[in-house]
Design an enzyme around this catalytic site. Sequence first.
Site, short mmCIF file in Angstrom:
data_model
loop_
_atom_site.label_atom_id
_atom_site.label_comp_id
_atom_site.label_asym_id
_atom_site.label_seq_id
_atom_site.Cartn_x
_atom_site.Cartn_y
_atom_site.Cartn_z
N LYS A 1 -12.70 -2.25 -0.76
CA LYS A 1 -11.85 -1.39 -1.61
C LYS A 1 -12.43 -1.40 -3.03
O LYS A 1 -13.53 -0.90 -3.23
CB LYS A 1 -10.40 -1.84 -1.50
CG LYS A 1 -9.83 -1.57 -0.09
CD LYS A 1 -8.35 -1.85 0.06
CE LYS A 1 -7.88 -1.35 1.42
NZ LYS A 1 -7.29 -2.38 2.27
N HIS B 1 -5.44 -4.76 -2.12
CA HIS B 1 -5.16 -3.61 -3.00
C HIS B 1 -4.94 -4.03 -4.45
O HIS B 1 -4.71 -3.16 -5.30
CB HIS B 1 -3.91 -2.86 -2.52
CG HIS B 1 -4.13 -1.98 -1.33
ND1 HIS B 1 -4.86 -0.81 -1.39
CD2 HIS B 1 -3.72 -2.11 -0.05
CE1 HIS B 1 -4.87 -0.25 -0.18
NE2 HIS B 1 -4.19 -1.02 0.65
N SER C 1 0.80 -1.23 0.00
CA SER C 1 0.00 0.00 0.00
C SER C 1 0.83 1.28 0.00
O SER C 1 0.30 2.34 -0.30
CB SER C 1 -0.94 0.00 1.20
OG SER C 1 -0.18 0.06 2.38
C1 LIG Z 1 -7.38 -2.85 3.68
C2 LIG Z 1 -6.62 -4.10 3.88
C3 LIG Z 1 -7.08 -5.08 4.76
C4 LIG Z 1 -8.28 -4.87 5.63
O1 LIG Z 1 -9.45 -4.98 4.90
P1 LIG Z 1 -10.85 -4.69 5.66
O2 LIG Z 1 -11.83 -5.49 4.89
O3 LIG Z 1 -11.05 -3.23 5.60
O4 LIG Z 1 -10.68 -5.19 7.06
C5 LIG Z 1 -6.37 -6.26 4.84
N1 LIG Z 1 -5.26 -6.47 4.12
C6 LIG Z 1 -4.77 -5.54 3.27
C7 LIG Z 1 -3.54 -5.82 2.49
C8 LIG Z 1 -5.43 -4.32 3.14
O5 LIG Z 1 -4.94 -3.39 2.32
#
Ligand SMILES: *Cc1c(COP(=O)(O)O)cnc(C)c1O
Length: 395
Positions: free
Chosen positions: A242, A211, A183
Site C-alpha cells: 500500500k 492502511h 478500510s
Molecule cells: C491490505 C490489507 C492486508 C493484506 O495485505 P497484503 O500485503 O496485500 O496481503 C492485511 N491487512 C489489512 C488491514 C489490509 O488492509
Amino acid sequence: MYGKFQTYLQNELRAIEGAGLYKKERIIASPQGAEITLEDGSKALNFCANNYLGLADSERLVAAAEKAMKQRGYGMSSVRFICGTQDLHRQLEKAVAAYFHTDDAILYAACFDANGGVFEPLLTAEDAIISDSLNHASIIDGVRLCKAQRFRYANADMADLEEKLKEAQSCRFRIIVTDGVFSMDGNVAPMDKICDLAEKYDAMVMVDESHSAGVVGATGHGVAEQFGVYGRIDIFTGTLGKAFGGAVGGFTTGRQEIIDMLRQRSRPYLFSNSIPPMIAAAGIEMFKMLGESDELHARLQENVNHFRDKMLAAGFDIKPTQSAICAVMLYDAPLSQKFAAKMAQEGIFVTGFYYPVVPKGQARIRVQLSAAHKKEHLDKAIAAFIKVGKELGVI
Ligand SMILES: *Cc1c(COP(=O)(O)O)cnc(C)c1O
C-alpha cells in the site's frame, strides 16, 4: 463428477451476479498512478488505489529494484530458512523495525500471510484473542487457524472491549487485535485507550498498520506515532503493498522473542517462498526515502484536507476522515453503484460499497487519496462529484 459441480458453480456465479456482487476487473495498461491508461487507450484519474504515498511508479524505487535484479538475480527459489535469505532481506527487516521503533521484524510474501501466521505459533487454547469486529479478513483467518478462545468487540467500542477483556480474565494470555485504520470508514483505532485497557486487564496489543503506516501520525509513522504509544504495542503487522511502494510483501514487527518464535514456527514463513531481492532492495530504498523527508506524507495530508473541505462545502455527507480514506455517504445501495458508474464516465475511478461489505443502509463511495494526486486532479474529481451529485439528487 465435474458436470454436477459445474452446474452448481454456474448457479452460484449467477446468484453472485444477480445480487450485484460480481467483481469485474478494470484492465490497466500503464503504471499505477494518479492518472492511468486503460486497455482501450482511455485515461482515468485513479481514486481507488492504496497508493497513499504515490510510490507505485516511483523512479527511485524502480531504479533500486532494477539494480538489485541485475546484481542479485530474479528470485530466491527457496524459503528463508533453507537458502532464501540474502543480506537484503535482513536489511529490510532492520529497516522495518527501525521505522516502527521495535526490536526486530520478519518478512512474509504478503500481510495476508503475516496475519495468517502470527497467532497460531504464539497462542494456544488456554489463551484469548480479542478482535475488533471490523478487522481485515486476514486477521479473521489467522484467528481461525489458532486454537485460542475468540472474543469480538464492536468496532472501536472501548466499553465493549472492556467487557470482553473482563470475560477473558481467566485465560492465560490475552491479546487485543485491531486494524490501525479501518478500510471502509477510514477511522483510526483509538490506540491510546486500547493500550490503557490492555494495561488495566493485563493484555498484549497487536495492530495491523496496512492502511495506517505511511498515512497517520505527525510524520506518517502510523498509529504509535499518532497516539504516542511507542513501546506499548507488542506486535505490528503491515504490508509493502500500500503506502510502502505498492509492490508486494508483508511483515510482522515487534518484541524480539515474538519475532524469534515466528521465525521458528510461523507456517506462511516456513513453507512459502522468500520475497525476490528486487522487492527487498526497493523496500530498503523506500524506507531510506521516507527517512530523508516526510514531504510525501505532508502532501498526502494536504490533499486529504483539500478534498474533504471542498466536499463538505459542496454539501456531501462524509465520514470524519482521519486517514487517506474518505467515505462519501449515500446510504442507498443502487445509488452507490449508479454514482460510481457515472463517476467512471467522467473519468474518475472511485468505488461504490454496499451491504454486505458495509452495514445495511450504509452504502457509500470510497475515495482514496494519494500524495500522487495533483491539485488539478483533486479539483477535477470534486467537480465530477458535484456534477453527478446534482444529477442524482444527492446534493
Ligand atoms: C491490505 C490489507 C492486508 C493484506 O495485505 P497484503 O500485503 O496485500 O496481503 C492485511 N491487512 C489489512 C488491514 C489490509 O488492509
